[in-house]
Enzyme design. Structure first.
Site, PDB file in Angstrom:
ATOM      1  N   HIS A  40       0.850  -1.202   0.000  1.00 41.97           N
ATOM      2  CA  HIS A  40       0.000   0.000   0.000  1.00 41.97           C
ATOM      3  C   HIS A  40       0.879   1.244   0.000  1.00 41.97           C
ATOM      4  O   HIS A  40       1.874   1.319   0.719  1.00 41.97           O
ATOM      5  CB  HIS A  40      -0.993   0.002   1.166  1.00 41.97           C
ATOM      6  CG  HIS A  40      -0.394   0.095   2.535  1.00 41.97           C
ATOM      7  ND1 HIS A  40      -0.048   1.297   3.117  1.00 41.97           N
ATOM      8  CD2 HIS A  40      -0.085  -0.851   3.443  1.00 41.97           C
ATOM      9  CE1 HIS A  40       0.434   1.075   4.331  1.00 41.97           C
ATOM     10  NE2 HIS A  40       0.438  -0.221   4.552  1.00 41.97           N
ATOM     11  N   GLU A  59      -5.104   1.659   2.348  1.00 44.25           N
ATOM     12  CA  GLU A  59      -5.003   0.502   3.263  1.00 44.25           C
ATOM     13  C   GLU A  59      -5.237   0.916   4.691  1.00 44.25           C
ATOM     14  O   GLU A  59      -5.863   0.199   5.475  1.00 44.25           O
ATOM     15  CB  GLU A  59      -3.625  -0.154   3.125  1.00 44.25           C
ATOM     16  CG  GLU A  59      -3.498  -1.490   3.851  1.00 44.25           C
ATOM     17  CD  GLU A  59      -3.106  -1.385   5.330  1.00 44.25           C
ATOM     18  OE1 GLU A  59      -3.273  -2.364   6.059  1.00 44.25           O
ATOM     19  OE2 GLU A  59      -2.641  -0.304   5.767  1.00 44.25           O
ATOM     20  N   GLU A  60      -4.708   2.089   5.045  1.00 45.23           N
ATOM     21  CA  GLU A  60      -4.743   2.506   6.455  1.00 45.23           C
ATOM     22  C   GLU A  60      -6.157   2.712   6.975  1.00 45.23           C
ATOM     23  O   GLU A  60      -6.371   2.767   8.176  1.00 45.23           O
ATOM     24  CB  GLU A  60      -3.904   3.771   6.660  1.00 45.23           C
ATOM     25  CG  GLU A  60      -2.413   3.597   6.364  1.00 45.23           C
ATOM     26  CD  GLU A  60      -1.696   2.675   7.361  1.00 45.23           C
ATOM     27  OE1 GLU A  60      -2.325   2.243   8.340  1.00 45.23           O
ATOM     28  OE2 GLU A  60      -0.509   2.388   7.139  1.00 45.23           O
ATOM     29  N   HIS A  63       4.049   3.656  11.873  1.00 46.68           N
ATOM     30  CA  HIS A  63       3.242   4.722  12.490  1.00 46.68           C
ATOM     31  C   HIS A  63       4.000   5.456  13.614  1.00 46.68           C
ATOM     32  O   HIS A  63       3.389   6.230  14.335  1.00 46.68           O
ATOM     33  CB  HIS A  63       1.912   4.171  13.071  1.00 46.68           C
ATOM     34  CG  HIS A  63       1.024   3.537  12.038  1.00 46.68           C
ATOM     35  ND1 HIS A  63      -0.335   3.444  12.186  1.00 46.68           N
ATOM     36  CD2 HIS A  63       1.283   2.971  10.843  1.00 46.68           C
ATOM     37  CE1 HIS A  63      -0.861   2.830  11.142  1.00 46.68           C
ATOM     38  NE2 HIS A  63       0.112   2.529  10.311  1.00 46.68           N
ATOM     39  N   ASP A  98      -0.317   4.355   0.647  1.00 44.33           N
ATOM     40  CA  ASP A  98      -0.723   5.396   1.594  1.00 44.33           C
ATOM     41  C   ASP A  98      -0.008   5.224   2.926  1.00 44.33           C
ATOM     42  O   ASP A  98       0.333   4.111   3.337  1.00 44.33           O
ATOM     43  CB  ASP A  98      -2.248   5.427   1.784  1.00 44.33           C
ATOM     44  CG  ASP A  98      -2.832   4.144   2.363  1.00 44.33           C
ATOM     45  OD1 ASP A  98      -2.437   3.052   1.904  1.00 44.33           O
ATOM     46  OD2 ASP A  98      -3.676   4.241   3.282  1.00 44.33           O
ATOM     47  N   ASP A 148       6.370   1.225   6.636  1.00 48.77           N
ATOM     48  CA  ASP A 148       4.944   0.957   6.355  1.00 48.77           C
ATOM     49  C   ASP A 148       4.446   1.857   5.243  1.00 48.77           C
ATOM     50  O   ASP A 148       3.882   2.899   5.495  1.00 48.77           O
ATOM     51  CB  ASP A 148       4.139   1.173   7.646  1.00 48.77           C
ATOM     52  CG  ASP A 148       2.718   0.685   7.544  1.00 48.77           C
ATOM     53  OD1 ASP A 148       2.429  -0.044   6.604  1.00 48.77           O
ATOM     54  OD2 ASP A 148       1.903   1.057   8.405  1.00 48.77           O
ATOM     55  N   GLU A 187       3.988  -5.939   3.919  1.00 50.44           N
ATOM     56  CA  GLU A 187       3.907  -5.133   5.150  1.00 50.44           C
ATOM     57  C   GLU A 187       5.164  -5.370   6.002  1.00 50.44           C
ATOM     58  O   GLU A 187       5.833  -6.396   5.859  1.00 50.44           O
ATOM     59  CB  GLU A 187       2.664  -5.553   5.954  1.00 50.44           C
ATOM     60  CG  GLU A 187       1.334  -5.130   5.344  1.00 50.44           C
ATOM     61  CD  GLU A 187       0.948  -3.702   5.696  1.00 50.44           C
ATOM     62  OE1 GLU A 187       1.777  -2.965   6.265  1.00 50.44           O
ATOM     63  OE2 GLU A 187      -0.191  -3.327   5.379  1.00 50.44           O
TER      64      GLU A 187
END
Ligand SMILES: [Zn+2]
Length: 427
Positions: free
Chosen positions: A108, A175-176, A398, A110, A141, A199
């Site tokens: 992903h 995705e988030e 994150h 994003d 990520d 991931e």
């Protein structure tokens, strides 16, 4: 089906990846330098489209359509649409017609917000390198994973090797917030015989991931002026009781599942519950009349969403029974749009075995196989008929000062290179 890659080919591929070290690192940095917070993915996706097109791959570049997505049970209503939020799928058509040999490598694009930016030691969009790590929002990520999967295919193409099965490289949006980007890929027919979601597993092989559900609880008190505080009931104080009950629930669930699922026994917390927001009060000088608690509850594959909801609701109800005010004024519980069940494929699945063997050929050590937190793997596995595994570099998702280790980036690229050859077949 999968065949093992001979030692001389392994050596040739690993050397070719090593020669690309600078190129791989710089590609990852280039990706980090294009901010792509969820909802603003277009520039990064255009960059990838152009790069993949230049490799001679067949490109599918499109904006997902809500009207198609919303009919699907896996659709998560995020309240936003996909205008200027394209997915990118690049297809390398295999030269052979081997049944069961197509592969999706998916990441992903994003990323979550880097806020609070002032707490970072590095520019979150800088891609700075310090002590073998690339720093930036999305480094692990999961732009590191995207860089690895693209460079793996490039390595094979540069070596002039021919791949038998189709290889699909997917860079998805959103995705988030729940996985609609990957769902759009599946609905468009991009499925395969196996998949890897890149991931940040810190190069652990994860054939299973947890489910996840978001809730919002509103706890009510009685507002009153500070000077007449005795007439009020603080919603914040009552909410703290609810908070404690949620923490106790988490403890009890950790104890209950400990040792039950071998893929999660080593996890420090196999079933986390996280209070993400705790917002109370209306005015600085007033007893708070309302306090809102929002959070995420994770659960193992096999547990159903409805079961998890009732466990949570019972916890809140039991807590309220012990407090006269809460008994008369029970909080509301709202289940938010973000919700999905866990997914898994057997650890004995051929895809797991092939990645394990590739990992061993690259690192000369056995890979750790364990469970992961929720991600788009379930969409491929449960709804795309594409049994998938999660495997990629990095772990500091994150976080402030997010980074990806260059060693892990290189290992992942090598493992994915061997996986493509082994799973898809080659000449
Ligand atoms: Zn991710």
């Amino acid at each position: 089906m999968a065949r093992s890659v001979p030692a001389d080919v392994v050596r040739k591929c690993c050397e070719a990846v090593d020669q690309k070290r600078k190129e791989i690192v710089n590609f990852c940095r280039d990706l980090i330098r294009i901010p792509s917070i969820t909802g603003h993915e277009k520039k990064a996706q255009e960059f990838l489209r152009d790069h993949l097109q230049a490799l001679g791959l067949e490109i599918d570049f499109w904006e997902p359509e809500i009207s198609l997505l919303e009919k699907h049970p896996a659709y998560v209503n995020t309240g936003s649409d996909y205008q200027d939020r394209p997915n990118v799928v690049a297809i390398h058509k295999g030269g052979g017609k081997k049944k069961g040999s197509s592969l999706i490598l998916s990441g992903h694009i994003d990323v979550v917000t880097p806020e609070p930016v002032e707490k970072w030691s590095f520019d979150p969009w800088g891609g700075e390198i310090v002590s073998g790590r690339i720093y930036g929002r999305g480094a692990s990520d999961q732009k590191g994973g995207i860089a690895s999967m693209i460079k793996a295919l490039e390595t094979i193409l540069d070596l002039g090797m021919e791949i038998d099965g189709d290889v699909l490289l997917e860079s998805v949006v959103d995705e988030e917030f729940g996985g609609n980007g990957t769902l759009a890929c599946v609905l468009r027919g991009h499925v395969a015989d196996g998949g890897v979601v890149t991931e940040p597993t810190a190069c652990k092989i994860c054939p299973s991931h947890r489910g996840s559900i978001h809730w919002r609880t509103k706890v009510y008190g009685q507002g009153a002026h500070c000077a007449a505080k005795q007439r009020g009931v603080s919603a914040v104080e009552k909410a703290m009781k609810i908070y404690d009950a949620i923490v106790d629930l988490e403890d009890a669930r950790i104890k209950a599942v400990r040792g039950k699922d071998p893929l999660y026994t080593k996890s420090i917390n196999p079933v986390p519950i996280c209070v993400g927001k705790f917002i109370g009060g209306e005015h600085t000088g007033t007893v708070p009349a309302c306090c809102v608690i929002e959070g995420n509850m994770e659960f193992l594959p096999g547990e159903k969403i409805e079961e998890v909801k009732s466990i949570f609701e019972k916890t809140i109800a039991d807590c309220c029974k012990k407090d006269q005010w809460l008994k008369r004024n029970p909080p509301t519980i709202e289940w938010l749009a973000f919700r999905f069940e866990g997914a898994e494929i057997p650890s004995s699945h051929p895809l797991v075995k092939v990645i394990q063997s590739a990992y061993k050929q690259v690192t000369s050590t056995e890979a750790v196989v364990e469970g992961f937190c929720g991600c788009d793997m379930r969409i491929l596995t449960l709804f795309g008929n594409t049994p998938s595994v999660i495997f990629g570099p990095g772990s500091a998702s994150h976080e402030i000062d997010e980074f990806v280790s260059i060693d892990e980036l290189m290992w992942t690229t090598k493992v994915l290179t061997l996986l493509i050859l082994s799973w898809c077949g080659f000449r």
